[in-house]
Motif scaffolding. Sequence first.
Motif, PDB file in Angstrom:
ATOM      1  N   PHE A 133      16.310 -11.956 -14.806  1.00 48.00           N
ATOM      2  CA  PHE A 133      15.071 -12.692 -15.418  1.00 48.00           C
ATOM      3  C   PHE A 133      15.144 -13.238 -16.615  1.00 48.00           C
ATOM      4  O   PHE A 133      14.667 -14.315 -16.892  1.00 48.00           O
ATOM      5  CB  PHE A 133      14.168 -11.539 -15.145  1.00 48.00           C
ATOM      6  N   VAL A 136      16.750 -16.257 -16.776  1.00 48.40           N
ATOM      7  CA  VAL A 136      16.097 -17.544 -16.310  1.00 48.40           C
ATOM      8  C   VAL A 136      15.311 -18.086 -17.232  1.00 48.40           C
ATOM      9  O   VAL A 136      15.177 -19.072 -17.378  1.00 48.40           O
ATOM     10  CB  VAL A 136      15.323 -17.160 -15.043  1.00 48.40           C
ATOM     11  N   VAL A 137      14.716 -17.061 -17.974  1.00 48.91           N
ATOM     12  CA  VAL A 137      13.556 -17.545 -19.111  1.00 48.91           C
ATOM     13  C   VAL A 137      14.303 -18.409 -20.138  1.00 48.91           C
ATOM     14  O   VAL A 137      13.777 -19.646 -20.372  1.00 48.91           O
ATOM     15  CB  VAL A 137      13.034 -16.110 -19.614  1.00 48.91           C
ATOM     16  N   GLU A 140      15.406 -21.801 -18.559  1.00 51.62           N
ATOM     17  CA  GLU A 140      14.307 -22.870 -18.780  1.00 51.62           C
ATOM     18  C   GLU A 140      14.059 -23.512 -20.041  1.00 51.62           C
ATOM     19  O   GLU A 140      13.786 -24.599 -20.338  1.00 51.62           O
ATOM     20  CB  GLU A 140      13.165 -22.536 -17.802  1.00 51.62           C
ATOM     21  N   LEU A 174      14.533 -24.448 -10.595  1.00 54.93           N
ATOM     22  CA  LEU A 174      13.686 -23.701  -9.496  1.00 54.93           C
ATOM     23  C   LEU A 174      14.518 -23.046  -8.424  1.00 54.93           C
ATOM     24  O   LEU A 174      14.140 -22.101  -7.805  1.00 54.93           O
ATOM     25  CB  LEU A 174      12.893 -24.740  -8.741  1.00 54.93           C
ATOM     26  N   LEU A 177      15.577 -19.972  -9.890  1.00 52.55           N
ATOM     27  CA  LEU A 177      14.181 -19.075  -9.767  1.00 52.55           C
ATOM     28  C   LEU A 177      14.162 -18.482  -8.359  1.00 52.55           C
ATOM     29  O   LEU A 177      13.995 -17.336  -8.271  1.00 52.55           O
ATOM     30  CB  LEU A 177      13.069 -19.815 -10.098  1.00 52.55           C
ATOM     31  N   ILE A 178      14.378 -19.357  -7.318  1.00 51.51           N
ATOM     32  CA  ILE A 178      14.299 -18.689  -6.118  1.00 51.51           C
ATOM     33  C   ILE A 178      15.167 -17.541  -5.782  1.00 51.51           C
ATOM     34  O   ILE A 178      15.012 -16.652  -5.214  1.00 51.51           O
ATOM     35  CB  ILE A 178      14.052 -19.934  -4.927  1.00 51.51           C
ATOM     36  N   ALA A 180      16.821 -15.974  -7.808  1.00 57.13           N
ATOM     37  CA  ALA A 180      16.419 -14.948  -8.770  1.00 57.13           C
ATOM     38  C   ALA A 180      15.431 -13.786  -8.244  1.00 57.13           C
ATOM     39  O   ALA A 180      15.690 -12.620  -8.170  1.00 57.13           O
ATOM     40  CB  ALA A 180      16.345 -15.054 -10.253  1.00 57.13           C
ATOM     41  N   VAL A 181      14.325 -14.547  -7.853  1.00 54.48           N
ATOM     42  CA  VAL A 181      13.273 -13.868  -6.992  1.00 54.48           C
ATOM     43  C   VAL A 181      13.625 -12.952  -5.917  1.00 54.48           C
ATOM     44  O   VAL A 181      13.451 -11.883  -5.738  1.00 54.48           O
ATOM     45  CB  VAL A 181      11.964 -14.472  -6.998  1.00 54.48           C
TER      46      VAL A 181
ATOM     47  N   PRO B 388       8.715 -20.681 -18.179  1.00 53.63           N
ATOM     48  CA  PRO B 388       8.855 -19.759 -18.938  1.00 53.63           C
ATOM     49  C   PRO B 388       8.595 -20.444 -20.403  1.00 53.63           C
ATOM     50  O   PRO B 388       9.051 -21.562 -20.530  1.00 53.63           O
ATOM     51  CB  PRO B 388      10.080 -19.047 -18.780  1.00 53.63           C
ATOM     52  N   TRP B 397       6.170 -16.127 -10.504  1.00 54.67           N
ATOM     53  CA  TRP B 397       7.279 -14.970 -10.091  1.00 54.67           C
ATOM     54  C   TRP B 397       6.694 -14.198  -9.081  1.00 54.67           C
ATOM     55  O   TRP B 397       7.235 -13.954  -7.925  1.00 54.67           O
ATOM     56  CB  TRP B 397       7.984 -14.520 -11.419  1.00 54.67           C
TER      57      TRP B 397
END
Lengths: 499, 485
Positions: A133, A136-137, A140, A174, A177-178, A180-181, B388, B397
């Motif tokens: 997480f 990812v932050v 981006e 993105l 993100l997918i 990771a989620v 973010p 999320w």
Amino acid sequence: MSMGELLPLMILCSSLIPGLIIFALSEEQHRLRSGLNMVGAVAKLLLVAGLIWGVYQEQVFEARWTLAPGLDFVLHVDALSVLFVSLSTLLWLVTTVYAIGYLEDSPDRSRFFGFFSLCVTATVGLAMAGNLFTFVVFYEALTLATYPLVAHKGTPEAVRGARIYLGYTLAGGLLLLIGAVWLRTLAGPLEFSEGGILGDIPGLDPDNLRWIFLLLMAGLGVKAALFPLHGWLPRAMVAPAPVSALLHAVAVVKAGAFGIVRVVYDVYGVEFSAHLGVLVPLGMLAAFTIVYGSVRALSQDHLKKRLAYSTVSQVSYIALGASILGPLATIGGVVHLVHQGIMKITLFFAAGNYAETLGVHRVSEMDGIGRRMPATTLAFTVAALGMIGLPPVAGFISKWYLGLGALEASQGIWVIPVLVASSLLNAAYFLPILYRAWFMPQRDWPRQMHIGYRGETLPSLQWPPVITATLALLVGGLAAAPFSPLEWVELIALREYRL
Amino acid sequence: MSTILIVVVIVPLLASLTCLMLPRLSDRLSLGTGLVQLITGGLLIQSLASGISHFHELGGWSPGLGIALRADALAGALVLLCAIVSLAATVYARRYFTCVETRYRFWPLWWLLSTAIYALLLSADLFNLYVTLELLGLSAAALCTIGAAKTEALRSALRYLMLGLVGSLLFLAGVSMVYAEYGTLSLMALAGQIAQTPATLVALLLLSSGLLVKCALVPLHFWLPAAHGSAPAPVSAVLSALVVKVAFYLLLRLWFELFSPVMTSLFATLIGGLGAIAVIWGSLRALTAARLKLLAAYSTLSQMGYLFVFIPVLAALPDEETRQLGFGALVLFALSHGIAKAALFLGIGVIQLQVGHDRIDQLAGSAQRFPIAFFAIGLAGVALVGLPPSGAFLAKWSLISNSLLTGQWWWMVVTLTGTLLAAAYFIRVLGAGFVTLGPEAPVKGVGVSLQAPALVLACLATFGLGLGAASLWDVLAMGSAGGQL
């Protein structure tokens, strides 16, 4: 707050705070701005020295902050983070010196240096991210902080290049993100751990894991410029030279490659990945990208574009190393993270010097440039030879270990030819440049920069490539010395394979 | 302790009246009122976080006759949002309206709108809610006409007024149906009684459709872009950030609290589907909009759509605890959009005021001429796209995660498509603004006081809400101790 919590935060703040202050400065306050930049960069270097010592002593550095139920923002420093943090910090210092000289008297410098600092903050944050997480932050954040740098010149061409860059990287973000989620819903908080975490969680569907791996690699592959996701990189060449240097050597491209290493080793675990059968496709793609980038580089007359395609090729060595099971290949791939960074930044510094001092942008204009700018060209030569893989420059070490690792994993049959082909191609696009620069008769230069004293260019432009080229020689020649990148990477490999 | 509820509602009402009677004082008075509201909002949320529930009957009349006010965590969070946004917009409006006469006409209506918003958030029975809705619609439509010289602006304001009236009338019809069926309008008394009768269903449909008009959910959205896109910047900011949001707040109250026994998963999916259309359609229109304010207005349309996409995902979650967490994400998304969208409109207003227009293809040089405002627009963009470290990122999320958990991957596809489209329309704005003018073009500065409110709000949305989001869940968990939601 203990030192273990404080140090990672201080390392982040040492570039974040100067960056924020710089935004508020007016254009005329260039002394204060340069001072702040240098203080931040040096402070970061000292803090990182403390960090290296601490991690070597197996101290734990971790800061944790809950953002939402079940989502923790974690900074955790392990041996791999230290490698990337030190690389970014060192090269940031050099690049800052270079950028101050490069941008002298150009407009919007406060904006430039502000975002420059944010960019380094994001890179360092990404290196210290303790779970997917947080990664990812910062991933981006890095995208966003680089956009104004690529668009900096404000010409329609620069804005177009920046738009393409942002389009590619946001779409990649993105996908990441997918992935990771999705993985988070299946496997919990995903804290990075040496040796991987997924192998120890029972009841995971291997097919889902393969899809998620594909998503993660696609997201990271955009920044790492894996074929066919590399299209933004040559176009982002419109950025000012220090930005290109930082983008290629440390920040953006490396963030992608570093992410691939993180996911393979510290989320999936390299043995578990091999068990899932996802490494072979990754390795094939990386091998193809290595050859493809080199072939494309051959036909580029624009120097920065040739270097860009060379980056496409060279960064894939890291992915290749990650995709071969065995500690030797791991060493070869991960150490290339550092080696490629030092060599590539030298090449870009030199290209920037040619463009700024003499207005030379194309390979075909470089005849005899070695006699006009000997120090810069010498640095360029060292780095180019390293890229080809000649000992004792750093690039040789990476290729040596990659080759050994491939043999160890009995995959030599396809990896060794790729390495040889890549070296030959590298030679084919670098040696003609060197030949022109040193042996062809000098021509008229497109323009002459007014320097005001006898010297090939401004000292703040001349010294950074010389320093980084020396560094490339040192890390290659003294690879066996304690605290060399190679020694450190061996430590990482030992921990990853739980040896 | 519960007198704080009266303060929240009375202070803006008194300010409105005073501004009407003593216009010379109004500039300073308004600033003070904004500050008082912010402090009161902070105190309210703090007391809610410590577990105190607020209920007050004005004048001691029993419910059913008198006016009852109550606040739970949801209402408290929105009160604070309104206080923050309206303080920033107030500071901004003092500089934005350069003509004194315009300001004198502006302030009484401005605080009347505030009164309506706060009263709506805190009212505890359906009839009072209807009254506050009417007040909200009237004062908002009147504000749209402030300083408007063009007939186009007047026409869109008139249309806004009419649509607002239609919405409130539908709501009133629903209220009377409820009264006929249950004999009371107090939310608390109704909460346990609602049963699945045909009359209840009709009432629910009437109430919902009235509010959906006000929320501008597709296909009832057609009035919004013109109204939000042609009002003065501080008014647009409040319309987009707060006025549509409080209508949505009422829907939440109705659907999750009052009518939860009647809500079916089919209804939730239908609402989510309309929301999904709004997300995509609004983004596409924003992508092709010629003016910045229209872009922002269409972006509101699409962002409101996300709020509705949350509904079916929340409804499908299996247990109370995960639903509670998902609900927190919904509130976070609403707060994040409110603050970021206000920042966007205030930032656009700076450019429009100085350049004289807000055409996107003529933005060249803005990044150099208005660095603070442009930076604010960029940061607001980060929060609106949902990158973010903004609050919207955390909310998205959670939305994606929950749609995967409940096996409804299509809501994830909608969310991601909307995110990409939003990124695309912001890249368009950034790209246009980053183009430098020729070296001979004059570079003139703009006062910091006009640019600062936008920047403060944008930072709050992107960093404040992102990094401080955890406390929101704490407050929501405490505040719903009464068993609702």
